[in-house]
Design an enzyme around this catalytic site. Structure first.
Site, mmCIF file in Angstrom:
data_model
loop_
_atom_site.group_PDB
_atom_site.id
_atom_site.type_symbol
_atom_site.label_atom_id
_atom_site.label_comp_id
_atom_site.label_asym_id
_atom_site.label_seq_id
_atom_site.Cartn_x
_atom_site.Cartn_y
_atom_site.Cartn_z
ATOM 1 N N LEU A 134 -54.946 -22.994 69.534
ATOM 2 C CA LEU A 134 -55.507 -22.839 68.196
ATOM 3 C C LEU A 134 -56.005 -24.176 67.657
ATOM 4 C CD1 LEU A 134 -52.737 -20.564 66.622
ATOM 5 C CD2 LEU A 134 -55.018 -19.842 67.406
ATOM 6 N N ALA A 135 -55.310 -25.255 68.029
ATOM 7 C CA ALA A 135 -55.673 -26.597 67.568
ATOM 8 C C ALA A 135 -55.103 -27.606 68.545
ATOM 9 C CB ALA A 135 -55.136 -26.846 66.161
ATOM 10 N N VAL A 139 -51.043 -35.889 69.341
ATOM 11 C CA VAL A 139 -49.693 -35.833 69.913
ATOM 12 C C VAL A 139 -49.406 -34.490 70.560
ATOM 13 C CG1 VAL A 139 -47.229 -35.853 69.330
ATOM 14 C CG2 VAL A 139 -48.755 -37.577 68.372
ATOM 15 N N ALA A 140 -49.862 -33.395 69.956
ATOM 16 C CA ALA A 140 -49.493 -32.068 70.443
ATOM 17 C C ALA A 140 -50.650 -31.097 70.263
ATOM 18 C CB ALA A 140 -48.251 -31.566 69.714
ATOM 19 N N ASP A 291 -47.839 -35.746 54.000
ATOM 20 C CA ASP A 291 -49.242 -35.547 54.377
ATOM 21 C C ASP A 291 -49.791 -34.298 53.695
ATOM 22 O OD1 ASP A 291 -51.689 -35.834 55.570
ATOM 23 O OD2 ASP A 291 -51.060 -35.101 57.536
#
Length: 555
Positions: A134-135, A139-140, A291
């Site tokens: 999905l994205a 980092v992940a 964030d």
């Protein structure tokens, strides 16, 4: 430290070559102009010796270079974006736009990581698993899946090799920071070594997804009774250091403004709920999501605010809370003396800081906002102005406070993106009032009194013993005073070189005038050689003085 830093750099020559190439490509090699290592200087140039991005601001070039350098440097830039007190608003605003532009790992790699971490085949862990992520971030990456129980989930998987690459990059960045502090006066005031050490701790926590899971669980407990907020449910049996499985948000992401407007939902109310959620985190819990980007917020059915990506968080300890409360009290009372005192207490203050000038600047700053209706006050602009005043006086804020200020600035921007009519100042007013009441409550006063008593008790208990020990040392002659003569060695070296140059010049003049043998064309050879040596030493001395700026320089 210098030898250790160079040794680390030599171990990672290939990666340093890549970094140097990117710096040269974006015309940033001048940042390292103070380095005196030829092997490194040769790499800090573009092929034709010119910047490849003429017409682009240096701040934009820094952002593009960090993006190209990968995960570690993107994270470094994102952390630096919270330090407007060090870098200024132009660069921090540019760094706030940092986004990873990296292709996702192949699905086979993601599957292998999940199976290795959770110890079972994908088919046993999930009823279905989407190979297309999905994205994908630095980092992940995130994959959609469905559990055998029917729950729709997302699986966050750490990218393969990112930890190893980050370890190498952090070693390089720390070594460069050590060299920068020694050789780059223009960057020394930014405290690169202290910043990198903080970054190292932050990055290691972000690479271990266990910390993100713990943060999300704590947010879930804090908002368990709030029906307007949804923290995704975690499935602990499907989580590890590299994998996090959580409830999938079925709503509209905050970056899709058009879809939000077409949803027919009251976006003003959505913005207020989101802002209040963050203010509760800050003022009630002292533990907040750091964030507040629109991409981390979801509009869920029922105008519920959903929150994701809990890797970057901030904490406000009791001491910082007390200092911030005192600062807010000074602002409310329009007391520039108290505000200046709190700024000086909170930050690292240079010896030459003018307190009168700081107080005058803060008084002018507060006058700009006194008497204005709350809905006309822009918290982001006010905080940015305050940070700029602090930076102009070369005061360095603690990282925890700098992150808090940055979070509030971004929060206002996000809230106004959803609804321009939302006033963060008006939403903050009841929280500030609550802080003031709590500050002067009997319980808090008693707590501060107990803390002061403990401090004075330790001092009064230790003082007689310390005085007795000092007097005993004084009597038996073992009492010593150590004086640290900073920057004295270069001054002594120049003085000795000057005396030696003068002595050789005078001696050579005596040999020349007496025509001391041996002679060449009637000139004393030793006298001529002495003149040459004294001229060389004199040239070196003058060169050193010119490089330092003046003869009295201590550098």
């Amino acid at each position: 430290m210098k030898i250790e830093a160079l040794a680390r750099l030599e171990r990672y020559t290939k990666r340093i070559a890549e970094i140097a190439t990117v710096l040269g490509k974006y015309g940033l090699a001048d940042l390292f102009g103070g380095f005196k290592y030829t092997w490194l200087q040769d790499r800090l140039k573009s092929a034709d010796g010119q910047s490849l991005t003429d017409g682009v601001t240096q701040s934009a070039r820094v952002r593009m270079a960090l993006t190209e350098l990968g995960t570690t440097f993107i994270k470094l830039g994102q952390m630096l974006s919270t330090r407007a007190d060090l870098l200024g608003p132009e660069l921090t605003d540019e760094l706030s736009q940092l986004q990873a532009n990296v292709p996702p790992d192949p699905s086979s790699v993601a599957r292998a990581t999940i199976e290795a971490e959770l110890g079972q085949p994908i088919e046993q862990l999930f009823a279905s698993f989407e190979d297309t992520p999905l994205a994908a971030a630095s980092v992940a990456q995130v994959h959609a899946a469905r559990l055998h129980t029917g729950h729709s989930v997302v699986v966050k998987v750490r990218r393969a090799g990112v930890a190893e690459q980050a370890a190498t990059d952090v070693e390089i960045v720390q070594a460069l920071a050590e060299l920068l502090e020694q050789h780059s006066p223009s960057l020394r005031s930014y405290q690169p070594l202290a910043v990198v050490r903080q970054f190292r701790r932050t990055l290691l926590r972000e690479l271990d997804l266990t910390y993100e899971r713990q943060n999300q669980e704590e947010f879930g407990r804090n908002f368990a009774e709030d029906p307007t907020v949804c923290i995704p449910e975690l499935f602990s049996e499907l989580c590890s250091h590299q994998v996090v499985t959580m409830q999938r948000m079925n709503g509209l992401i905050g970056t899709d403004i058009e879809a939000l407007k077409q949803s027919g939902v009251d976006l003003g109310e959505f913005a207020k709920r989101g802002a209040n959620m963050y203010l509760e985190m800050v003022f009630r819990d002292g533990f907040y999501h750091a964030d507040p980007h629109p991409g981390n917020l979801f509009l869920l059915p029922g105008n519920i605010v959903g929150v994701i990506d809990c890797g970057m968080v901030g904490r406000i300890d009791e001491d910082l809370r007390d200092e911030v409360e005192a600062l807010l009290f000074g602002v409310v009372e329009n007391d520039s003396e108290l505000v200046a005192e709190q700024v000086l207490r909170l930050g690292s203050v240079p010896a030459d800081c003018s307190r009168d000038k700081l107080r005058a600047d803060l008084q002018e700053f507060m006058a700009d906002y006194t008497g204005h209706p709350l809905n006309e006050v822009h918290v982001g602009a006010a905080l940015s102005s305050l940070v700029e005043i602090i930076r102009n006086h070369h005061i360095v804020l603690p990282p925890s406070l700098a992150m808090l200020l940055k979070t509030l600035i971004v929060l206002e921007g996000t809230s106004r993106r959803f609804s321009p009519d939302v006033s963060l100042a008006a939403l903050m007013q009841p929280y500030c009032t609550r802080l003031m009441l709590r500050r002067f409550s009997p319980g808090r006063i008693a707590k501060r009194a107990r803390r002061s008593f403990r401090v004075w008790n330790r001092l009064l208990t230790a003082l007689p013993r310390d005085i007795t020990d000092m007097m005993a040392r004084f009597r038996d002659g073992s009492f010593t005073v150590h004086l640290d003569h900073r920057h004295l060695d270069p001054i002594v070296n120049r003085l000795v070189l000057g005396i030696l140059t003068a002595a050789i010049f005078l001696g050579s003049s005596e040999l020349w005038s007496r025509q001391a043998a041996p002679l060449l064309y009637g000139v004393s050879i030793f006298g001529a050689l002495g003149y040459a040596v004294s001229l060389f030493f004199g040239w070196r001395l003058m060169r050193a003085i010119r490089k330092s700026g003046n003869i009295q320089s201590k550098d």
